[in-house]
Design a protein around this motif. Structure first.
Motif, short mmCIF file in Angstrom:
data_model
loop_
_atom_site.label_atom_id
_atom_site.label_comp_id
_atom_site.label_asym_id
_atom_site.label_seq_id
_atom_site.Cartn_x
_atom_site.Cartn_y
_atom_site.Cartn_z
N LYS A 43 62.84 50.52 27.89
CA LYS A 43 63.61 50.71 26.66
C LYS A 43 64.78 49.77 26.63
O LYS A 43 65.29 49.41 25.57
N ALA B 177 69.76 50.76 20.25
CA ALA B 177 68.34 50.47 20.08
C ALA B 177 68.19 49.34 19.06
O ALA B 177 68.91 49.30 18.06
N ARG C 173 71.51 53.24 23.45
CA ARG C 173 70.51 53.25 24.51
C ARG C 173 71.14 53.12 25.88
O ARG C 173 70.74 53.76 26.82
N GLY D 275 63.83 53.57 32.33
CA GLY D 275 63.39 52.59 31.33
C GLY D 275 64.21 51.32 31.29
O GLY D 275 64.26 50.64 30.28
N GLY E 114 63.53 48.20 21.14
CA GLY E 114 64.08 47.98 22.48
C GLY E 114 65.52 47.49 22.40
O GLY E 114 65.95 46.97 21.37
#
Lengths: 337, 493
Positions: B416, B279, B258, B330, B447
């Motif tokens: 995120k 993630a 991420r 995000g 997340g």
């Protein structure tokens, strides 16, 4: 140490309506004194309580009211704008230089005589505000200092425009902004004042920008971490204040029929007074336009009432000075029980 | 047996209709370090305020060495030998360290401040305490940690003080300074002083305190010797119920990257930092104060611009130095100090909660008020914020609830990647657990969390992986099952 215990606020708060009550109280006091004069047979009628006088008061506060709207944004953003009086004079001078028939050119149409001065004055004011905003947000200079500089500079520019001479003999179409009446009753400046308050209220309370102004004034660092472009917000706040100074300059010039180099001197103080009486905090983050409106009204009624009662101007100043300080004392005591 | 140094019995105090204290009891003996525990609003502040003479009790009695006392003001308490080290820094930043230490008590000659003597006294004091601080330096030029040490030196400079109160003295200190402070506290206790120690950090209670008192809802609910109580039992007293574990951790890290940092550098704070955050993962960053950890998060979020290196979010290169871009990609950021950079304290709970979100729910600059209101209520519910209404001014909430408001604002934009800097600082045990639960749920829902903390247990309890930052460089990485306090400390120091 642990945080304070949450305490629910009373549902009807004096806080919210205190300023309205103060205003009504002041009106009652002035009309009572006037009524006594009527009963004593000194006056034939109560001159305070007439539609004409109401319009007069609104007319008298229109310039200060428009300035105070811009000042409200500035104060909520934790700043101050000392330059509004000078920027008003500069814009007024710019407007007048476009609105007089004695510039050597005589082919201008009537429409031009209105559009050109208005546009030039608003642009000039906004530009001065942009310079303020740029210096404050870009160089992190205190607003007090930056706008103090503009207070002097704009006054200088005002004189430079005409070499220190006033401009008069303005076109009647332009003068409509100061002397015209809608339906023969409501003065045009009053209409402008109400429109400015309405639009500004919507901007401050209903838009993202308004929300950001409160946030930047409340805590600039937190505003930044919340994703707000704080520089841009500050920039626009001062542009708005400058723009409204330009508008106030148009009203004043059109009203008096000439642009004076000393116009608007110390008007910034009346504007700040209206904002502060209206409950805004100079520390930023707190303030309301309705408060400012009544703040301006209170100053207006006081000036008008004291004039009607024949109080000499030096005593008026003393009373006004005391009122501002007392208003802030009451406000600060209310905030910290 | 002689009377205790301090004895406060059945102290009562109400503010209007709020009963801040209904049955406060506190006993302190000479030579002991006494931990005062309890959640926010439990009554700790009130009883300390009464002891310091800031507020007057409605009832109950206070005795110092068997003599009944009642303080009408702070000066009387000071004269009676009570000194406090405040949690908030209260020094004058424009004055020197020495001037701050002896503020109001500076040595004089012919009516003027005797600076040579002043500086010498301050130098002696700081040397005796083992604090490496120049007494002539301006207080404002020091780090927060050093300012806190000056605050402590100031309290200790009043040599006649017998009762010393420390209110969360380590909240701004790193590990090394904390250890030094503990040594000082032990010396003071050995010299016969009585010390009241307030902290939210349980580990500290077991490290430093001899005895404890727990407050809950304005009353003393437990008191005794630290050696005789288990950690879990202590927490149960504080929250008034049983708990199953302090940390909540239900997330399973994925493999989908991420956030990636590639050789990210910003002088003088950190250089060549590489990391990949997946993630569903909670990645802990441990390091001492000054290791560059907060600056690293600031840079990822765009508050600062890196000198070189890349930030990739979901594989896409990120525009450096732009908070707007980070938000749109995000990333959200819970900063270290909520009062300074997390909240607009004078604004309402609702305005704070929607501050980051309004830009996403506008049309032509106008806020969609229905969407805003719904979002605010959802945030209050999601975070379990205890507030009488969304219009409540946020500074009226307790520390734990304020922190939940920060979390609520940051997660209202459905991020995120969540950057957390000291996510539970100044938060009581009950709210701490709720925040841990939230972090765990956030990661479990896919997340990614990057968490900086100087609480070793928190890092170990929550992280799937821990990176150790030392002088701006990543010096070690530990998977969850290899993370121990000792290993982290060894790597960080």
């Amino acid at each position: 140490m642990s945080g304070t215990t949450p305490i629910a606020k009373p549902t009807f708060s004096l806080q919210k309506y205190g300023i309205v009550l103060a205003f009504l109280g002041l009106c009652a006091l002035v009309s009572l004194v006037c009524q006594i004069k009527v009963m004593q047979g000194v006056w034939p009628v109560n001159v305070f309580l007439t539609l004409n006088n109401l319009m007069l008061i609104l007319h008298q506060i229109s310039v200060n009211g428009v300035l105070a709207v811009g000042m409200t944004f500035v104060v909520i953003s934790a700043g101050i704008d000392l330059s509004v009086g000078s920027v008003l004079a500069f814009s007024g001078m710019v407007a007048a230089s476009f609105a007089t028939r004695y510039t050597g050119v005589t082919v201008w149409s009537d429409t031009y005589m209105v559009l050109a001065p208005v546009t030039a004055a608003l642009l000039g004011g906004a530009l001065c505000g942009a310079v303020n905003g740029w210096i404050i947000s870009r160089f992190r200079i205190q607003a007090f200092i930056a706008t103090l500089g503009m207070l002097l500079a704009a006054r200088g520019m005002t004189m430079a425009v005409t070499g220190g001479n006033p401009i008069s003999a303005l076109s009647p179409d332009f003068r409509w902004f100061g002397t015209g009446r809608l339906f023969g009753v409501v003065p045009v400046p009053v209409i402008i004042l109400i429109l400015v308050f309405a639009v500004a209220w919507v901007i401050l309370n209903k838009t993202v920008f308004g929300r950001y102004v409160y946030a930047v004034g409340g805590n600039e660092k937190s505003a930044r971490t919340s994703g707000i472009n704080t520089r841009a917000v500050l920039m626009w706040v001062y542009v708005l204040a400058g723009f409204l100074s330009g508008l106030a300059g148009i009203i004043l010039t059109a009203k008096t029929g000439s642009a004076q180099t000393a116009a608007g001197t110390s008007y910034e103080l009346d504007a700040i007074a209206a904002v502060v009486i209206g409950g805004a905090s100079l520390a930023g983050g707190v303030g309301r336009l309705t408060g400012t409106f009544f703040g301006a009204l209170i100053i207006g009624v006081m000036n008008n009432g004291l004039d009607i009662l024949g109080v000499e101007s030096f005593y008026q100043l003393i009373i006004k000075g005391a009122l501002i300080v007392i208003a802030v004392i009451i406000d600060s005591r209310r905030m910290s029980p | 047996m002689s009377a205790p140094l301090l004895s406060m019995r059945t102290i009562r105090k109400s503010f209007g209709s709020v009963h801040a204290l209904t049955d406060g009891n506190l006993e302190l003996k000479r030579g002991e370090i006494h931990a005062l525990c309890g959640g926010n609003g439990a009554g700790k502040s009130t009883i300390l305020g009464i002891l310091m003479g800031f507020t007057r009790p409605d009832g109950g009695d206070i005795q110092i060495e068997g003599q009944p006392v009642r303080f009408a003001n702070a000066h009387q308490a000071l004269t009676a030998g009570i000194a406090i080290v405040q949690q908030e820094l209260s020094g004058v930043p424009q004055l020197s360290v020495a001037e701050n230490i002896f503020l109001g008590a500076a040595p004089r000659r012919h009516g003027f401040v005797d600076f040579p003597t002043l500086n010498r006294h301050a130098e002696d004091l700081l040397a005796r305490l083992g604090f490496d601080i120049d007494p002539r330096a301006m207080l404002g030029s020091l780090s927060v940690a050093s300012q806190q040490l000056v605050e402590i030196a100031k309290a200790l400079s009043r040599q006649d003080a017998d009762i010393l109160i420390f209110d969360e003295p380590t909240s701004a200190l790193g590990e090394r300074d904390t250890q030094r402070l503990f040594d000082v506290l032990r010396d003071l206790a050995a010299a016969g002083k009585g010390i009241i120690y307030v902290t939210h950090r349980l580990a500290e209670i077991f490290t430093i305190a001899d005895t404890f008192t727990v407050f809950k809802d304005g009353a003393t609910v437990a008191t005794g010797r630290v050696a005789d109580i288990h950690r879990e039992r202590l927490i149960e007293h504080m929250i008034g119920g049983t708990i199953d574990g302090e940390y909540v951790k239900d997330n399973v890290p994925g493999t989908d990257p991420r956030l990636q940092l590639r050789a990210l550098s910003r002088a003088p704070w950190f250089s060549k930092v590489d990391l990949t955050l997946h993630a569903g993962e909670i990645l802990g960053i441990y390091g001492l104060v000054g290791s560059g950890r907060s600056q690293l998060l600031d840079t990822i979020y765009g508050l600062e611009t890196p000198d070189e290196g890349d930030i990739l979010v979901g594989g896409m290169p990120q525009r450096p130095g732009s908070v707007g871009a980070a938000l749109r990609a995000g990333i959200s950021y819970v900063t270290e100090d909520r009062a300074r950079s997390g909240l607009v304290l004078c604004a309402s709970v609702g305005a704070n909660l929607s501050l980051s979100k309004v830009r996403f729910i506008q049309r032509l600059g106008f806020i969609d008020e229905a969407a805003e209101k719904a979002g605010i209520l959802a945030s209050i519910q999601r975070m379990g914020i205890k507030t009488p209404s969304p219009d409540q001014i946020v500074s009226n909430l307790s520390g734990g609830n304020q922190q939940k408001v920060v979390f609520g604002r940051c997660t209202a934009v459905a991020p995120k990647v969540l950057l957390l800097d000291e996510p539970t600082r100044g938060v009581d045990v009950g709210a701490k657990k709720e925040i841990y639960r939230f972090i765990s749920e956030f990661a479990a829902d896919g997340g990614a969390v990057l968490m900086v903390s100087s609480e070793l247990e928190e890092i170990i309890g929550m992280s799937d992986r821990v990176l150790v930052l030392k002088q701006g460089r990543t010096v070690a990485e530990f998977p969850r099952d290899e993370t121990t306090q000792k290993a982290l400390m060894m790597a960080a120091v």
